[in-house]
Design a protein around this motif. Sequence first.
Motif, mmCIF file in Angstrom:
data_model
loop_
_atom_site.group_PDB
_atom_site.id
_atom_site.type_symbol
_atom_site.label_atom_id
_atom_site.label_comp_id
_atom_site.label_asym_id
_atom_site.label_seq_id
_atom_site.Cartn_x
_atom_site.Cartn_y
_atom_site.Cartn_z
ATOM 1 N N LEU A 13 0.869 -0.975 0.162
ATOM 2 C CA LEU A 13 0.244 -0.080 -0.480
ATOM 3 C C LEU A 13 0.962 0.894 0.100
ATOM 4 N N THR A 18 -2.565 6.412 -2.466
ATOM 5 C CA THR A 18 -4.286 6.661 -2.154
ATOM 6 C C THR A 18 -4.524 7.485 -1.403
ATOM 7 N N THR A 98 -7.107 -2.463 4.048
ATOM 8 C CA THR A 98 -5.746 -2.836 3.675
ATOM 9 C C THR A 98 -5.896 -3.375 1.645
ATOM 10 N N PRO A 107 -6.059 1.252 -1.864
ATOM 11 C CA PRO A 107 -6.583 -0.411 -1.742
ATOM 12 C C PRO A 107 -7.944 0.148 -2.415
#
Length: 448
Positions: A13, A18, A98, A107
């Motif tokens: 991630l 994000t 996640t 995500p």
Amino acid sequence: MAPAITLAAETELSAANTGFMLICSALVMLMTPALAFFYGGMVRVKSTLNMLMMSFISLGIVTVLWVLYGFSMAFGTDSGSVVGWNSDWVGLSDIGLTELWDGYTIPVFVFLVFQLMFAVLTPALISGALADRVKFTAWALFIALWATIVYFPVAHWVWGAGGWAFELGVIDFAGGTAVHINAGAAALGVILVIGKRVGFKKDPMRPHSLPLVMLGAGLLWFGWFGFNAGSWLGNDDGVGALMFVNTQVATGAAVLGWLAYEKIRHGAFTTLGAASGAVSGLVAITPAGGAVSPLGAIAVGLVAGVVCAMAVGLKYRFGYDDSLDVVGVHLVGGILGSLLIGFFASGKGQSDVEGLFYGGGLDQFWKQCAGVFGVLAYSLVVSAVLAFLLDKTIGMRVSEDVEVAGIDQAEHAETAYDFSGAGGGAARTTATPAASTAGSAPSKKVDA
């Protein structure tokens, strides 16, 4: 939309990507109320609130449907190259916080909310063609049915792994086919069923608030950077940056192209023309911006500005009442942007695909044609059938008396402006001249 990729190392991630995608999602959400302002300023005073509400209601309806089953239909496991399905995504109940979108560093929740904003905006685009004459309850039901039967499957065709257009290699970076051609074809299908406004080609129908139109256009332009640049789903290789630049470049070129045509055709540079030209450029660069160079983006924008300005007048020649030029701008602009990839793809952007002008022949052009006309035909026919069924059951149109008196009061029990404190009565809200079409001179009646 960025194609699925497999990273060499184990994907982790990325907080940066994000955060970037959440900001882009918020920008795309802003586009729906921006569209409401853009359309709301173009209609007559007595229809302003209804036009705003026709966009806003999509935020409610499509959001709920997306959670219940829309995301699963659009991006779930492919079935016959037509639609997806993943029971674990129904209600979004089995998605980990996640859990990453396959091959990316964001995500699943971030990807799905970004795509949700596309799904919300697309039916709202259709509403501009139906101004002044559609029952609000019928419109709300149409949105629910259209999103389910048309948008969710088409999104799978274009962006879902296994979708027929995706597998064919049709390039659609951010929605030329799935959003703009889809919405424009749907608008044409519906207006062919429900017919013209009272007074079409007879009464002047000018915008009641050009400042509101310009505000909406400016906010659309702003939000479109998230719409386009965010569609690469990350910020690691510069493709999103190229798309950001091309979005600005093509839009500026389209404004110039539209205004030049308008000056030659009507003798004036209008604010409505500038706003409409900007939207035409944004539409056209949406599918193409990741594949073309900035010089190619100028060409795409100029072509879109001129051709879309010409196209908005076709409704008078052929007699279909596209109130706010959804067909002329979104359908025509989406077709142009998608097909011009076959000529201007440089091979140095999102993929190594080269267009005709870069030595790649016409192979990609024919793929683009398949995507364009496949989506156009499906959306046009199914949308017309949906409108026909609704019209024959609950009725799509308000009565002629309601349309003449004003749909705002009848459908929403409100008016956009209260003139009672300014020395005039409420009746003044129905006496304002009607909305003009994009691209026409402000002081001239549009030629039939």
